[in-house]
Design a protein around this motif. Sequence first.
Motif, mmCIF file in Angstrom:
data_model
loop_
_atom_site.group_PDB
_atom_site.id
_atom_site.type_symbol
_atom_site.label_atom_id
_atom_site.label_comp_id
_atom_site.label_asym_id
_atom_site.label_seq_id
_atom_site.Cartn_x
_atom_site.Cartn_y
_atom_site.Cartn_z
ATOM 1 N N ARG A 25 -30.766 42.642 -25.828
ATOM 2 C CA ARG A 25 -31.982 42.699 -25.215
ATOM 3 C C ARG A 25 -33.186 41.445 -25.969
ATOM 4 O O ARG A 25 -33.821 41.021 -24.896
ATOM 5 N N ILE A 26 -33.098 41.562 -27.174
ATOM 6 C CA ILE A 26 -33.823 40.543 -27.840
ATOM 7 C C ILE A 26 -33.625 38.943 -27.169
ATOM 8 O O ILE A 26 -34.446 38.320 -26.705
ATOM 9 N N ALA A 27 -32.182 38.763 -27.040
ATOM 10 C CA ALA A 27 -31.839 37.363 -26.628
ATOM 11 C C ALA A 27 -32.456 37.221 -25.299
ATOM 12 O O ALA A 27 -32.830 36.068 -25.052
ATOM 13 N N GLU A 28 -32.175 38.061 -24.313
ATOM 14 C CA GLU A 28 -32.594 37.909 -23.075
ATOM 15 C C GLU A 28 -33.970 37.796 -22.773
ATOM 16 O O GLU A 28 -34.525 37.125 -22.024
ATOM 17 N N VAL A 29 -35.010 38.174 -23.682
ATOM 18 C CA VAL A 29 -36.241 37.997 -23.675
ATOM 19 C C VAL A 29 -36.669 36.649 -23.957
ATOM 20 O O VAL A 29 -37.362 35.800 -23.321
ATOM 21 N N PHE A 30 -35.971 35.938 -24.896
ATOM 22 C CA PHE A 30 -36.131 34.619 -25.255
ATOM 23 C C PHE A 30 -35.609 33.796 -24.438
ATOM 24 O O PHE A 30 -36.115 32.617 -23.986
ATOM 25 N N THR A 31 -34.333 33.996 -23.827
ATOM 26 C CA THR A 31 -33.904 33.108 -22.621
ATOM 27 C C THR A 31 -34.439 33.330 -21.263
ATOM 28 O O THR A 31 -34.627 32.254 -20.458
#
Length: 293
Positions: A25-31
């Motif tokens: 979920r964190i990675a998807e915010v950044f991407t």
Amino acid sequence: MGEDAETLLIRIRAALPALRPSERRIAEVFTGDPAAAANLSIAELAARCETSTTSVVRFYQRMGYAHYKDFRIDLTRAVAREELARSSMPDVSGDIDRNDSLEGIVSKVAMNETLSIADTARSLDLAALAEAVALLLAARRIDTFGVGASALVGLDLQQKLSRIGRTAINWHDSHSAWTSAATLSPGCLALAVSHSGATVDTVEFLSIARNAGAGTVAITNFLDSPLSRAADVTLTTAARETEFRSGALGSRIAQLMVVDCLFTGVAQASYDESMTALRNTYAVVHDRVVKRV
């Protein structure tokens, strides 16, 4: 600082399949919106992702950073690089949707494939590429395999290698590929292509070949994948696949770019022999062209 500010977003995308749900979920915010995400504090990011600050810390450490400040600085640099790369392209964004014109489709596909090639060139491990070229040069026989669109990439490499006199075989059927892999031995090479790195038939092909004593090379988008774990050498692409593009648009073009690098490396290392073979094969095909009157 991390390994390379310019490739931070590429590394985040590549890590997605192997992340825990909270880290994903964190990675998807950044991407999804990296420019906005770069301005979030650890607490704000944790709240947005409905997770703990510990998960945020674990995530940026997984990306190679000891401090969140350094991670944010490199993220800002990565965003700037991507914006600069996009500035010379048509002003399009998002995935292909039902209301796009043909002109819009062309622009979006071109942008996606251009960025996939550029990201792959930027992040490709040159040491791994050199090792793969050496394995291809030394192999007395090369078997290639992939499923779906990846099968076309394996076929492309097989045809290119055959044109310079290398003994190369491409397998279209899983069972045929497995039985052939079982007959390989030291001095042979098996090369497998899979965007996800998790296609069961492709992983099995490479595993059987390795158990038989052959060298193994994988071309995949994800370094931390079952296919990579079955390979002696892994060459990673950095394709940008979206929901609509699950039909392998960006991934296929990035894989073909890696195949072209492999082939060119092999041809250059055996320059005189390869140039002679290329001239001979060109002459044979050229003679079959219908002459204009």
